[in-house]
Design a protein around this motif. Structure first.
Motif, PDB file in Angstrom:
ATOM      1  N   LYS A  18       0.769  -1.343   0.062  1.00  0.00           N
ATOM      2  CA  LYS A  18      -0.057  -0.095  -0.052  1.00  0.00           C
ATOM      3  C   LYS A  18       0.916   1.108  -0.062  1.00  0.00           C
ATOM      4  N   CYS A  19       1.779   1.101   0.810  1.00  0.00           N
ATOM      5  CA  CYS A  19       2.702   2.430   0.877  1.00  0.00           C
ATOM      6  C   CYS A  19       3.443   2.601  -0.527  1.00  0.00           C
ATOM      7  N   ALA A  20       4.092   1.381  -0.975  1.00  0.00           N
ATOM      8  CA  ALA A  20       4.801   1.668  -2.117  1.00  0.00           C
ATOM      9  C   ALA A  20       3.697   1.935  -3.510  1.00  0.00           C
ATOM     10  N   SER A  21       2.675   1.525  -3.416  1.00  0.00           N
ATOM     11  CA  SER A  21       1.379   2.246  -4.298  1.00  0.00           C
ATOM     12  C   SER A  21       1.288   3.451  -4.328  1.00  0.00           C
ATOM     13  N   GLU A  22       1.409   4.226  -3.057  1.00  0.00           N
ATOM     14  CA  GLU A  22       0.928   5.557  -2.946  1.00  0.00           C
ATOM     15  C   GLU A  22       2.413   6.336  -3.229  1.00  0.00           C
ATOM     16  N   LYS A  23       3.502   5.683  -3.094  1.00  0.00           N
ATOM     17  CA  LYS A  23       4.582   6.586  -3.278  1.00  0.00           C
ATOM     18  C   LYS A  23       5.193   6.578  -4.792  1.00  0.00           C
ATOM     19  N   SER A  24       4.672   5.726  -5.521  1.00  0.00           N
ATOM     20  CA  SER A  24       5.106   5.614  -6.789  1.00  0.00           C
ATOM     21  C   SER A  24       4.551   6.587  -7.749  1.00  0.00           C
ATOM     22  N   GLU A  25       5.438   6.951  -8.583  1.00  0.00           N
ATOM     23  CA  GLU A  25       5.205   7.950  -9.637  1.00  0.00           C
ATOM     24  C   GLU A  25       4.800   7.282 -11.089  1.00  0.00           C
ATOM     25  N   GLU A  28       2.034   2.252 -13.799  1.00  0.00           N
ATOM     26  CA  GLU A  28       2.182   0.827 -13.947  1.00  0.00           C
ATOM     27  C   GLU A  28       2.562   0.081 -12.764  1.00  0.00           C
ATOM     28  N   VAL A  29       3.602   0.880 -12.112  1.00  0.00           N
ATOM     29  CA  VAL A  29       4.205   0.403 -10.759  1.00  0.00           C
ATOM     30  C   VAL A  29       3.200   0.444  -9.686  1.00  0.00           C
ATOM     31  N   ARG A  30       2.572   1.605  -9.674  1.00  0.00           N
ATOM     32  CA  ARG A  30       1.290   2.049  -8.655  1.00  0.00           C
ATOM     33  C   ARG A  30       0.238   1.012  -8.807  1.00  0.00           C
ATOM     34  N   LEU A  32       0.471  -2.162 -10.038  1.00  0.00           N
ATOM     35  CA  LEU A  32       1.061  -3.336  -9.366  1.00  0.00           C
ATOM     36  C   LEU A  32       0.998  -3.533  -8.042  1.00  0.00           C
ATOM     37  N   PHE A  33       1.573  -2.669  -7.209  1.00  0.00           N
ATOM     38  CA  PHE A  33       1.590  -2.512  -5.888  1.00  0.00           C
ATOM     39  C   PHE A  33       0.277  -2.514  -5.284  1.00  0.00           C
ATOM     40  N   LYS A  34      -0.624  -1.464  -5.959  1.00  0.00           N
ATOM     41  CA  LYS A  34      -2.082  -1.670  -5.564  1.00  0.00           C
ATOM     42  C   LYS A  34      -2.625  -3.030  -5.582  1.00  0.00           C
ATOM     43  N   ARG A  35      -2.517  -3.510  -6.527  1.00  0.00           N
ATOM     44  CA  ARG A  35      -3.059  -5.011  -6.893  1.00  0.00           C
ATOM     45  C   ARG A  35      -2.555  -5.989  -5.584  1.00  0.00           C
ATOM     46  N   LEU A  36      -1.170  -6.113  -5.739  1.00  0.00           N
ATOM     47  CA  LEU A  36      -0.546  -6.742  -4.709  1.00  0.00           C
ATOM     48  C   LEU A  36      -0.947  -6.764  -3.375  1.00  0.00           C
ATOM     49  N   ALA A  37      -1.351  -5.320  -2.728  1.00  0.00           N
ATOM     50  CA  ALA A  37      -1.824  -5.067  -1.564  1.00  0.00           C
ATOM     51  C   ALA A  37      -3.182  -5.598  -1.505  1.00  0.00           C
ATOM     52  N   LYS A  38      -3.883  -5.371  -2.497  1.00  0.00           N
ATOM     53  CA  LYS A  38      -5.364  -6.040  -2.281  1.00  0.00           C
ATOM     54  C   LYS A  38      -5.336  -7.494  -2.244  1.00  0.00           C
ATOM     55  N   ASN A  39      -4.319  -8.136  -3.009  1.00  0.00           N
ATOM     56  CA  ASN A  39      -4.758  -9.673  -2.689  1.00  0.00           C
ATOM     57  C   ASN A  39      -4.074 -10.204  -1.355  1.00  0.00           C
ATOM     58  N   GLU A  40      -2.935  -9.395  -0.897  1.00  0.00           N
ATOM     59  CA  GLU A  40      -2.397  -9.791   0.493  1.00  0.00           C
ATOM     60  C   GLU A  40      -3.556  -9.637   1.551  1.00  0.00           C
ATOM     61  N   ARG A  41      -4.340  -8.283   1.356  1.00  0.00           N
ATOM     62  CA  ARG A  41      -5.446  -8.197   2.335  1.00  0.00           C
ATOM     63  C   ARG A  41      -6.246  -9.439   2.403  1.00  0.00           C
ATOM     64  N   LYS A 113       7.483 -13.938 -10.154  1.00  0.00           N
ATOM     65  CA  LYS A 113       7.676 -13.701 -11.422  1.00  0.00           C
ATOM     66  C   LYS A 113       7.227 -12.473 -11.664  1.00  0.00           C
ATOM     67  N   VAL A 114       6.205 -11.956 -11.358  1.00  0.00           N
ATOM     68  CA  VAL A 114       5.541 -10.569 -11.887  1.00  0.00           C
ATOM     69  C   VAL A 114       6.328  -9.485 -11.446  1.00  0.00           C
ATOM     70  N   LEU A 115       7.013  -9.707 -10.010  1.00  0.00           N
ATOM     71  CA  LEU A 115       7.742  -8.831  -9.486  1.00  0.00           C
ATOM     72  C   LEU A 115       9.202  -8.762 -10.249  1.00  0.00           C
ATOM     73  N   VAL A 116       9.656  -9.923 -10.518  1.00  0.00           N
ATOM     74  CA  VAL A 116      10.987  -9.869 -11.354  1.00  0.00           C
ATOM     75  C   VAL A 116      10.948  -9.113 -12.731  1.00  0.00           C
ATOM     76  N   GLN A 117       9.789  -9.439 -13.280  1.00  0.00           N
ATOM     77  CA  GLN A 117       9.580  -8.727 -14.547  1.00  0.00           C
ATOM     78  C   GLN A 117       9.547  -7.222 -14.462  1.00  0.00           C
ATOM     79  N   ALA A 118       8.811  -6.916 -13.383  1.00  0.00           N
ATOM     80  CA  ALA A 118       8.693  -5.319 -13.113  1.00  0.00           C
ATOM     81  C   ALA A 118       9.971  -4.700 -13.031  1.00  0.00           C
ATOM     82  N   LYS A 119      10.947  -5.427 -12.292  1.00  0.00           N
ATOM     83  CA  LYS A 119      12.168  -4.953 -12.177  1.00  0.00           C
ATOM     84  C   LYS A 119      12.946  -4.541 -13.406  1.00  0.00           C
ATOM     85  N   LYS A 120      12.725  -5.270 -14.448  1.00  0.00           N
ATOM     86  CA  LYS A 120      13.469  -5.264 -15.649  1.00  0.00           C
ATOM     87  C   LYS A 120      13.323  -3.796 -16.459  1.00  0.00           C
TER      88      LYS A 120
END
Length: 120
Positions: A18-25, A28-30, A32-41, A113-120
């Protein structure tokens, strides 16, 4: 108990994402992190129900303003969570909890897999 540890990991990860999604500019990354936060919740909620808890609070987590640093931290956390679930699945004496942990390990593997791909 492994379910308590799993709940703590899921709530921590959800709050970090959630923090990472709020701070991302980056949109696409925002997203990704928003979706991950929702899934983890959602995972935390499933575990909460197994523990027969009423509700849980998600605390504020610190994160970087840098997307790459946050993705790298997420990769580390995902690997740790995945490893925990794989071990907990084997250690669990209840088959339904073992199945739950195994399913969560598979989901975390997909996140990795998604995170490793996003890092590229």
């Amino acid at each position: 108990m492994n379910l308590i540890q799993a709940l703590n990991m899921e709530t921590h990860n959800a709050s970090f994402y959630k923090c990472a999604s709020e701070k991302s500019e980056s949109e696409e990354v925002r997203a990704l992190f928003k979706r991950l936060a929702k899934n983890e919740r959602e995972h935390a909620d499933i575990i909460r129900k197994h523990l027969e808890l009423d509700s849980i609070d998600f605390l504020e987590e610190e994160c970087s303003i840098d997307d790459i640093e946050n993705i790298e931290q997420a990769i580390i956390a995902t690997k740790e969570t995945m490893s925990f679930y794989k071990g907990a699945s084997i250690d669990s004496k209840e088959s339904k909890i073992s199945i739950l942990f195994n399913a969560l390990a598979e989901v975390e593997e997909g996140y990795l897999k998604v995170l490793v791909q996003a890092k590229k």
